[in-house]
Design a protein around this motif. Structure first.
Motif, PDB file in Angstrom:
ATOM      1  N   SER A   1      59.261  40.591  40.184  1.00  0.00           N
ATOM      2  CA  SER A   1      58.173  39.903  39.495  1.00  0.00           C
ATOM      3  C   SER A   1      57.049  39.617  40.485  1.00  0.00           C
ATOM      4  CB  SER A   1      58.680  38.585  38.896  1.00  0.00           C
ATOM      5  OG  SER A   1      57.614  37.754  38.519  1.00  0.00           O
ATOM      6  N   ASN A   2      55.800  39.770  40.034  1.00  0.00           N
ATOM      7  CA  ASN A   2      54.669  39.440  40.894  1.00  0.00           C
ATOM      8  C   ASN A   2      53.993  38.135  40.474  1.00  0.00           C
ATOM      9  OD1 ASN A   2      53.973  42.105  39.162  1.00  0.00           O
ATOM     10  ND2 ASN A   2      52.258  40.682  38.977  1.00  0.00           N
ATOM     11  N   VAL A   3      54.786  37.187  39.996  1.00  0.00           N
ATOM     12  CA  VAL A   3      54.265  35.856  39.673  1.00  0.00           C
ATOM     13  C   VAL A   3      53.599  35.266  40.918  1.00  0.00           C
ATOM     14  CG1 VAL A   3      54.905  33.490  39.090  1.00  0.00           C
ATOM     15  CG2 VAL A   3      55.931  35.395  37.848  1.00  0.00           C
ATOM     16  N   GLY A   4      52.381  34.799  40.764  1.00  0.00           N
ATOM     17  CA  GLY A   4      51.660  34.189  41.880  1.00  0.00           C
ATOM     18  C   GLY A   4      50.909  35.180  42.745  1.00  0.00           C
ATOM     19  N   GLN A   5      51.117  36.484  42.552  1.00  0.00           N
ATOM     20  CA  GLN A   5      50.364  37.475  43.323  1.00  0.00           C
ATOM     21  C   GLN A   5      49.121  37.863  42.542  1.00  0.00           C
ATOM     22  OE1 GLN A   5      53.400  40.508  44.729  1.00  0.00           O
ATOM     23  NE2 GLN A   5      51.936  40.532  46.417  1.00  0.00           N
ATOM     24  N   ASN A   6      47.994  37.327  42.943  1.00  0.00           N
ATOM     25  CA  ASN A   6      46.750  37.603  42.250  1.00  0.00           C
ATOM     26  C   ASN A   6      45.671  37.933  43.269  1.00  0.00           C
ATOM     27  OD1 ASN A   6      45.853  35.018  43.258  1.00  0.00           O
ATOM     28  ND2 ASN A   6      46.985  34.076  41.581  1.00  0.00           N
ATOM     29  N   LEU A   7      44.457  38.099  42.802  1.00  0.00           N
ATOM     30  CA  LEU A   7      43.322  38.372  43.679  1.00  0.00           C
ATOM     31  C   LEU A   7      42.407  37.158  43.706  1.00  0.00           C
ATOM     32  CD1 LEU A   7      42.122  42.040  43.006  1.00  0.00           C
ATOM     33  CD2 LEU A   7      42.795  41.045  45.188  1.00  0.00           C
ATOM     34  N   ARG A   8      42.348  36.517  44.857  1.00  0.00           N
ATOM     35  CA  ARG A   8      41.426  35.396  45.027  1.00  0.00           C
ATOM     36  C   ARG A   8      41.597  34.334  43.945  1.00  0.00           C
ATOM     37  NH1 ARG A   8      35.767  38.574  46.575  1.00  0.00           N
ATOM     38  NH2 ARG A   8      36.355  39.169  48.703  1.00  0.00           N
ATOM     39  N   GLY A   9      42.851  34.112  43.525  1.00  0.00           N
ATOM     40  CA  GLY A   9      43.137  33.045  42.580  1.00  0.00           C
ATOM     41  C   GLY A   9      42.856  33.360  41.131  1.00  0.00           C
ATOM     42  N   ARG A  10      42.471  34.614  40.845  1.00  0.00           N
ATOM     43  CA  ARG A  10      42.170  35.014  39.471  1.00  0.00           C
ATOM     44  C   ARG A  10      43.077  36.167  39.053  1.00  0.00           C
ATOM     45  NH1 ARG A  10      39.011  31.155  36.964  1.00  0.00           N
ATOM     46  NH2 ARG A  10      37.272  30.531  38.312  1.00  0.00           N
TER      47      ARG A  10
ATOM     48  N   ALA B   1      40.107  41.748  33.793  1.00  0.00           N
ATOM     49  CA  ALA B   1      39.721  41.956  35.186  1.00  0.00           C
ATOM     50  C   ALA B   1      38.854  40.814  35.698  1.00  0.00           C
ATOM     51  CB  ALA B   1      38.989  43.284  35.341  1.00  0.00           C
ATOM     52  N   ALA B   2      39.225  39.582  35.382  1.00  0.00           N
ATOM     53  CA  ALA B   2      38.418  38.439  35.785  1.00  0.00           C
ATOM     54  C   ALA B   2      38.358  38.283  37.300  1.00  0.00           C
ATOM     55  CB  ALA B   2      38.978  37.162  35.156  1.00  0.00           C
ATOM     56  N   GLY B   3      39.435  38.640  37.986  1.00  0.00           N
ATOM     57  CA  GLY B   3      39.448  38.512  39.439  1.00  0.00           C
ATOM     58  C   GLY B   3      39.231  39.819  40.161  1.00  0.00           C
ATOM     59  N   GLY B   4      39.255  40.918  39.439  1.00  0.00           N
ATOM     60  CA  GLY B   4      39.119  42.226  40.062  1.00  0.00           C
ATOM     61  C   GLY B   4      40.131  43.191  39.486  1.00  0.00           C
ATOM     62  N   LEU B   5      40.350  44.281  40.192  1.00  0.00           N
ATOM     63  CA  LEU B   5      41.270  45.296  39.688  1.00  0.00           C
ATOM     64  C   LEU B   5      42.003  45.985  40.816  1.00  0.00           C
ATOM     65  CD1 LEU B   5      39.841  48.403  40.062  1.00  0.00           C
ATOM     66  CD2 LEU B   5      38.243  47.328  38.480  1.00  0.00           C
TER      67      LEU B   5
END
Length: 787
Positions: free
Chosen positions: A163-172, A219-223
C-alpha cells in the motif's frame, strides 16, 4: 578470325577482372574512444551492416571495395558520430572519436504537455527516473514505491508495503498513469496505484509536480507517468533475460526468493514489437533482528506477475498505430498471522505461523489495454494523436476484526475505467525569434468504482462517473530563450450513485458506533475551469529561473464519505470537490560537471480533505477545511571525472488546516496537517564509481529526518496519523560487472548497515497492526543476458 577472337578474349578478361575487383571485400578495423580512453561495446553501422565493439573498444567489419562508406557509431552516454569515407583501396584501420553527450539535455519528457520536449523547457519541477536508474534500483529491490522514494525529491518515504498510503507529492494526491492512462480513481482512492506495473518494462518514470491543464481530475498535486519501453528497432529479433536470487543476510531461513524476467523485441518490415513476462516470488521479510516483518501488507511472501506487449505499425513515415497491453498481479500468500505491536511500549508488530484470515491481500489483477494512432502533417502541419484505453483492476484489503455488524469484514476495491482522448498540436509561428505552438483536445472518461466486502455486502456503493474535459495549451518561445506556457482546461463531471444501505459499524467492545440505515443516491455534478501559466528564461546555463501558477482539481474521495455517511441522502453529505492553487518558483544551474536545482512552492485550497482519527470511536473520518501547504526542494549532482559522480537532494514540506475558516492559519484551534498528508523531511544521496569500463559501483542513501507536530492523548500515545517520526538512515550498495558485451552480473545489498528502524508510516500511522519494522540487511544477486 584469330585477331578478332583475341580481342574478344581480352575484353572478356577485362570485364571479369573488373567484376572481381568490384566484388572484392576489404577489412575495416578500428578503435572507438573518447578523449580519455576506449569506449566498450559501441555499436558501429557501415551502410547496411552492423557490428559491435569489444570491451576494449576494438571492432572489425568486412565492406565492399567499391562503395562509399557511410559510418555511424553510437554508445550510451555519447553523441552519435556520423561520417563518410571514400571507397577503400586496401584493408584499413580507423579511430573513431565519440563525444560524451550532455545526459540532462538529452533527456526528454512527454508527461508535462503530451509531446516530447526537453525538461529545460518545462516551467515546473520535473523529475525523470531514467532506464539506467531503474536498472540500478531493480538490482536491489524492484518495488516502485521504494524506487520513487529514493529517486524523486518531494516524494514521501516508502513504507515497504503493498500500500502507498501516505506516499504523495508535496502533500497533495497525484495521478498515477501508464503511458498517460490513469491507474488512480478519485472516487475511492485505495492508495495502491503506485504498484501497477513492473519496473523492468519501463523506459523511464516521469514525475511532474504541480497541476497542468493537460491533465485534470485527480492530479491536484501532480502526476507520475510510467512510460513503457521503446522497442530496439535495430534488430529483427533481440532479447534479454534477467534472473535474480534474493535473501535476508540477517537470517537466511525461509527468506530466499527469486525473480525471472524474459523479454523479446525487434522490428520486422513496418512492424516493431516488445513482449515481456516477469515472475517474482519473495521469501519471508526479516527485520534487522532477524524477526519476521509484520505481515500486514508486507512485501514478504508475495507472488508477483507481469505480462506486457507493445506492437507498433508504421504504414507511412508520418503515421504510427500502436497497441499496448499490460497485466499486473501481486498477491501476498503469507504463512503468518499478525501479532499486533504495542504503541505505548514500542513493541513491534510481527507474525506467528498460521493461516491468515480472509483471502490474500493486494492487487488481485490490473488489466490495461491502450490503442493509439498518431499522424503528422495534417492541415496546417497539425499532428493528431488519438488514444482509446480500458483499465480494469481489483484490489483486496486486510481483514478488519469485529468491525462490521460486530463481526469481521474484508473489502475489495473494483475499478472499471474506459476513455478516449483526442490531442492535436498546430504550429502557429516559426521565425528566427518566435516559435509558437498550440496544443488542444478533449478527454472523455467513464470510471465505475465500488468497494464491497468479500462476502457481498455493500460498504461503498457503485459510483459511475462521466468526465468530459476540453483543454488547450499554448507554448511560446521568444528570442530563443524565453519560454511562456499557458493553458486552460474545463472539467465537467457527473457521478451517479446507487441507493444503498450503510453497514452497522461497531467499536472494540461491540457497541454500535454508526447504525445501519438507507441512503438515497442520486447524481453529483461538478463544473470548473482550470488555468495554468508559467515563464522560464534559458539564456544562461548558470542560472535558468522559472515561475509558474497552476490549478488542480480532484473529486474528493467520495467513497470514503459515502461509507461513513451520517445522513440518509447523498445531497446532504459534503462531497464538494477540491480545487487547488499551486504557486512555484525555482531555477536550474549548470556549470561544467555541476548540476543544481532549487524550487519553492505553495499550494492552497478553500476546501481540503484530510483523514483524521477519532479516538472515541477508533475510526478514521474525513475533515473538510481550508488548507495551506508549502515547502522547498534542493537537488545537485556533480561529475568529478569520468569515473566518479556524486548527487544528493533535500525535501521539506509543511501544511496546516484553517479549522475556523477565517483565512488565518495561526489561530490556537488551527492544526498541522497530519503524517498521512505531510511527510517528514527527506535527504537522498548517491556515489557512482566506475573504476573500469566493465565495473560500476553505486552507493545510494535515503535519510528521513525527525518530525513531531502533535501532542499525545490521555493514554500517553499519539492519535492515529499523528505519530512522531524518529530519524533513520538507509544505505543500499549496487555493484555490476560486465562479463562481455551481452552479459552483466549484479550484486545489490539493501540496508547495507542493517539499520534497526520503524519506517515513517509505521511511526505516524499509530496502528498496532501496522507498527512493523523495516527490512534488515538483504542481498539480491542477478545476471542479465542480452542477445
Amino acid at each position: 578470325m584469330r585477331p578478332k577472337l583475341s580481342s574478344l578474349l581480352t575484353i572478356c578478361s577485362l570485364l571479369i577482372l573488373s567484376s572481381i575487383a568490384n566484388s572484392q571485400v576489404l577489412k575495416l578495423r578500428g578503435l572507438i574512444k573518447d578523449s580519455l580512453s576506449a569506449v566498450p561495446y559501441a555499436t558501429i553501422q557501415v551502410n547496411q551492416q552492423k557490428t559491435s565493439g569489444d570491451a576494449k573498444g576494438h571492432f572489425e567489419i568486412f565492406v565492399p571495395a567499391s562503395e562509399v562508406l557511410r559510418i555511424k557509431a553510437s554508445a550510451t552516454g555519447y553523441e552519435t558520430l556520423t561520417l563518410t569515407l571514400s571507397p577503400l583501396l586496401k584493408d584499413t584501420v580507423v579511430t573513431l572519436m565519440l563525444k560524451r553527450s550532455d545526459l540532462a539535455l538529452a533527456e526528454v519528457i512527454i508527461s508535462a504537455s503530451r509531446k516530447f520536449e526537453s525538461p529545460k523547457n518545462v516551467v515546473s519541477s520535473v523529475s525523470i527516473v531514467s532506464k539506467k536508474k531503474l536498472e540500478t534500483e531493480i538490482a536491489v529491490n524492484p518495488d516502485l514505491t521504494s524506487i520513487l522514494a529514493n529517486q524523486v525529491p518531494g516524494f514521501a518515504p516508502s513504507a515497504q508495503s503493498g500500500s502507498n498510503v501516505g506516499q504523495n507529492l508535496r502533500g497533495r494526491p497525484m495521478l498515477v498513469m501508464i503511458d498517460g492512462v490513469s491507474q488512480s480513481s478519485p472516487l475511492r482512492n485505495a492508495e495502491v496505484d503506485l504498484r501497477s506495473i513492473d519496473p523492468s518494462v519501463l523506459q523511464q518514470i516521469e514525475v511532474v509536480k504541480g497541476a497542468t491543464a493537460i491533465y485534470g481530475n485527480g492530479a491536484a498535486g501532480g502526476l507520475v507517468n510510467y512510460v513503457t519501453l521503446v522497442p530496439d528497432t535495430a534488430k529483427t529479433f533481440g532479447g534479454k533475460t534477467d534472473i535474480f536470487l534474493n535473501s535476508s543476510l540477517v537470517k537466511l531461513r525461509n527468506s530466499a526468493g527469486g525473480r525471472i524476467s524474459q523479454m523479446f523485441y525487434g522490428k520486422v518490415n513496418k512492424f516493431d514489437y516488445v513482449v515481456s513476462g516477469v515472475a517474482e516470488q519473495t521469501g519471508e521479510y526479516k527485520d534487522a533482528k532477524g524477526d519476521v516483518v509484520g505481515p500486514n501488507y508486507s512485501l514478504g511472501e508475495t507472488d508477483t506477475y507481469n505480462a506486457f506487449a507493445k506492437i507498433g505499425f508504421e504504414p507511412t513515415k508520418n503515421q504510427r498505430l500502436q497497441l499496448v497491453y499490460n497485466y499486473y498481479s501481486s498477491l501476498q500468500n503469507s504463512n503468518f498471522t499478525l501479532v499486533n505491536g504495542n504503541l505505548a511500549t514500542g513493541q513491534k508488530a510481527t507474525g506467528v505461523l498460521g493461516k491468515p484470515l480472509g483471502i490474500p491481500t493486494r492487487a488481485k489483477y490490473n488489466h490495461n489495454v491502450h490503442l493509439s494512432y498518431k499522424v503528422d502533417s495534417l492541415f496546417l502541419k497539425t499532428s493528431l494523436t488519438t488514444d482509446v484505453y480500458y483499465e480494469k483492476r481489483e484490489d483486496v484489503f486486510y481483514v478488519s476484526l469485529g468491525r462490521f455488524d460486530g463481526g469481521d469484514g474484508q473489502s475489495l476495491a473494483h475499478n472499471d475505467k474506459k476513455g478516449i482522448r483526442l490531442f492535436l498540436q498546430t504550429p502557429l509561428v516559426k521565425t528566427n525569434t518566435i516559435h509558437a505552438n498550440l496544443s488542444y483536445g478533449i478527454d472523455v472518461l467513464k470510471d465505475k468504482t465500488s468497494q464491497p466486502l468479500v462476502d457481498g455486502r455493500v460498504w461503498v456503493p457503485t459510483m459511475d462517473m462521466t468526465n468530459l474535459a476540453p483543454f488547450a495549451q499554448a507554448d511560446v518561445t521568444l528570442v530563443r530563450d524565453l519560454v511562456l506556457k499557458t493553458g486552460f482546461r474545463f472539467e465537467r463531471v457527473n457521478i451517479d450513485v446507487d441507493d444503498y444501505r450503510t453497514l452497522r459499524i461497531t467499536n472494540a467492545t461491540g457497541a454500535t458506533v454508526t447504525p445501519s440505515f438507507d441512503v438515497t443516491g442520486g447524481a453529483l455534478k461538478y463544473n470548473t475551469g482550470l488555468f495554468n501559466a508559467g515563464l522560464k528564461y534559458n539564456r544562461h546555463e548558470l542560472f535558468s529561473p522559472y515561475v509558474s501558477f497552476s490549478q488542480g482539481f480532484s473529486v474528493m474521495d467520495i467513497g470514503l464519505a459515502l461509507r461513513d455517511a451520517k445522513v440518509n441522502s447523498i445531497d446532504k453529505i459534503n462531497t464538494d470537490a477540491v480545487k487547488v492553487n499551486n504557486y512555484e518558483a525555482g531555477f536550474g544551474s549548470r556549470y561544467k560537471g555541476l548540476n543544481f536545482s532549487a524550487s519553492a512552492y505553495r499550494s492552497t485550497s478553500k476546501l481540503g480533505i484530510e483523514v483524521v482519527y477519532d479516538p472515541a470511536t477508533a475510526l478514521f473520518n474525513t475533515n473538510r477545511s481550508p488548507e495551506k501547504i508549502y515547502g522547498f526542494e534542493l537537488a545537485a549532482s556533480y561529475l568529478l571525472n569520468r569515473e566518479l559522480t556524486i548527487a544528493g537532494s533535500y525535501s521539506y514540506t509543511e501544511g496546516k488546516r484553517d479549522v475556523n475558516s477565517n483565512g488565518k492559519y495561526n489561530d490556537p484551534e488551527d492544526t498541522y496537517l497530519n503524517g498521512r498528508r505531510i511527510s517528514a523531511p527527506k535527504i537522498t544521496g548517491s556515489i557512482a564509481y566506475a573504476p573500469l569500463q566493465v565495473i560500476d559501483i553505486t552507493l545510494n542513501y535515503t535519510g528521513v529526518v525527525s518530525r513531531d507536530r502533535f501532542v499525545k492523548n490521555s493514554t500517553g500515545i499519539y492519535n492515529g496519523n499523528e505519530g512522531a517520526v524518529k530519524a533513520y538512515n538507509l544505505f543500499n550498495l549496487i555493484a555490476g560487472l560486465r562479463v562481455n558485451k551481452s552479459t552483466r552480473i549484479s550484486l545489490g545489498v539493501e540496508n547495507l548497515f542493517n539499520e534497526d528502524y520503524f519506517p515513517a508510516r509505521s511511526q505516524w500511522f499509530m496502528q498496532p497492526g501496522f507498527y512493523s519494522k523495516g527490512r534488515g540487511r538483504a542481498v539480491n544477486f542477478g545476471i542479465s543476458v542480452k542477445y
